[in-house]
Design a protein around this motif. Structure first.
Motif: not given
Length: 522
Positions: A177-202
């Motif tokens: 969303s901007s040069a200083s944005s974060t992925v989690i910030g962009d996610a939360v901004a969309q106000n999800p009602t349900f999510f999946s999270l698969w992170i840590g492999n890398n």
């Protein structure tokens, strides 16, 4: 990627890509239900596994067959809304920055002049995805290939100005969303009602695929991920803190979700395709190599004793180099740290140690992992066999002929232990926080372990982790095929139904493709 086609079975005709057909083509309202969940605004957060990365690249077909996209089709039958993705511009898989290609095209299954199958970079079309063209941030699939856990909360990770220097991620730059944005910030901004999270492999995988050429920060105790190298293992306390923060942000508005744990990366085809005992010898060659290493032991004994060390002690140290080879398969040699107890810095591989898929198989056939015998070395061996004493220079020639495998081409026992310990800790964190937050939890690690140990049956076949022919992994040896994404989708559905009392249709993995022939890309 160097071709390791000598280790591949001939591809079965049934293992080429196909278009998906859903197992439950039912769209009557009310047949399926969301239970306690709300699928109206589903958002998927993660790395390449979430994005649909496959065959060493991100491309449209892979994205369309990602588990979040498949899952969204099932959610649509129980109140799910539109699911959008930052699609690449083509199926070539590469990408451009300012018109210059910076990401390689995907792998496809090609055949060499002898008709042997193997992965090769697709050359049928140039990529057309321009990284600097920002698509906007309102996408439901926020999978970012290459992201580690802490990257999802890192400001500037999508700043296109940092892509060329490696300070930012090219995939996230396309939709930040901007040069200083974060992925989690962009996610939360969309106000999800349900999510999946698969992170840590890398947080583990980059260390593994580099052959352990990195730092394990569970050993260093370094808690500052901004100082980590690209191939380092994330400290377990850092991972736990970051993961807790990610879930806190995603559930702050009351959203429900599903989290996935981390598979054993050492069971991936990237590490299991090239056997470490592929040094196949006839009886005569085995005898010659045994004699060579007996000579090495003798030379080392003389060298150590020449420094004033008692002869018996010198012989004890040198004895490790008197390696016996047999007719048939033998294990390769790998480099180790030079020490007082191993002054030459090599040893034979043990059963559990692994070679990476990208190792140069042609070099293995020419003595990499064993010995490169030159005429000069053979002359010195002749002196030894005749009972003569070689000069120091001649002894050095023999030692130099040893061509052990480099660290980046193998995972030794210590590196495998570091990987296993980190994964165990990460998975404990994931399972614990899933319970603490009342989230669905899918133990994908168990399913993928089954793929590596006998296979996972489905209606019409079986999915294994065999490279190319197993149907579970793409041509990079790490990322799932569409068929495996369908398998993951079913596992997620089961977890959601168990946790939220939902009723959702499963998909048939057999309706999804595996690897793609070179003339079958678009």
């Amino acid at each position: 990627m160097k071709k390791n086609i000598k280790y591949l079975a001939i591809l079965a005709l049934g293992l080429v890509a196909c278009e998906p057909e859903f197992d439950n083509p039912i769209d009557e309202s009310g047949v399926f239900t969301s239970g306690e969940a709300d699928f109206s605004n589903f958002l998927a957060l993660g790395n390449s596994l979430t994005a649909g990365f496959a065959d060493g690249a991100l491309y449209i077909t892979g994205q369309e067959n990602s588990f979040p996209n498949i899952l969204s089709q099932q959610f649509a039958l129980a109140g799910g809304g539109e699911f959008t993705q930052p699609l690449m511009a083509d199926n070539a898989g590469g990408a451009l920055l300012g018109g210059t290609q910076i990401l390689e095209n995907r792998f496809v299954l090609a055949f060499d002049a002898q008709g042997n199958p193997g992965p090769a970079r697709y050359t049928g079309a140039a990529p057309t995805t321009e990284i600097s063209t920002n698509l906007g941030s309102s996408f439901n699939n926020l999978g970012v290939p290459g992201a580690k856990s802490f990257h999802l909360a890192a400001p500037g990770y999508g700043n296109v100005a940092g892509v060329a220097t490696g300070q930012a991620n090219p995939y996230y730059a396309r939709f930040a969303s901007s040069a200083s944005s974060t992925v989690i910030g962009d996610a939360v901004a969309q106000n999800p009602t349900f999510f999946s999270l698969w992170i840590g492999n890398n947080d583990i995988l980059s260390y593994a695929t580099s052959g352990g050429v990195g730092v394990d920060h569970n050993e260093t105790g370094n808690l500052d991920p901004t100082t980590y190298g690209g191939n380092d293992i994330t400290n377990s306390n850092v991972f736990a803190s970051v993961y807790n923060d990610l879930l806190g942000a995603l559930t702050a508005n009351g959203a429900k979700g599903v989290v996935l744990n981390l598979p054993d990366v050492s069971s991936l085809p990237f590490f299991t395709t090239v056997p470490n005992n592929a040094l196949v010898l006839d009886a005569a060659t085995a005898g010659s190599l045994t004699g060579f290493f007996q000579a090495v032991a003798g030379i080392v004994t003389a060298q150590i004793a020449g420094t004033g060390v008692p002869l018996a002690q010198a012989q004890a140290v040198a004895a490790q180099y008197a390696i016996t080879f047999n007719a048939g398969p033998n294990r390769f040699l790998i480099k180790t740290d030079v020490s007082a107890t191993n002054p030459l810095g090599f040893r034979q591989m043990t059963e559990e140690e692994l070679l990476v898929l990208t190792i140069d198989s042609a070099a293995l056939a020419q003595g990499y992992g064993s010995v490169v015998l030159t005429p000069e070395v053979l002359q010195v061996l002749g002196i030894l066999q005749a009972g003569g004493m070689p000069t120091a220079e001649q002894g050095a020639l023999v030692i130099a002929a040893i061509n052990a495998i480099n660290d980046q081409d193998a995972l030794d026992s210590g590196e495998l232990t570091a990987i296993s310990n980190a994964r165990t800790s990460f998975n404990t964190t994931i399972a614990g926080l899933a319970t603490a937050n009342g989230l669905a939890f899918y133990d994908v690690a168990t399913d993928l372990a089954q793929a590596a140990n006998g296979g996972i049956p489905f209606d019409g076949g079986i999915i294994t982790s065999d490279f190319v022919t197993g149907g579970g992994f793409s041509l990079d040896g790490v990322h799932p095929t569409p068929r495996a994404h369908a398998l993951v989708t079913n596992g997620i559905i089961d977890a959601i139904q168990d946790t939220y009392d939902a009723n959702l249709p499963r998909v048939n993995p057999g309706d999804y493709g595996t690897v793609t022939l070179s003339n079958d890309v678009n």
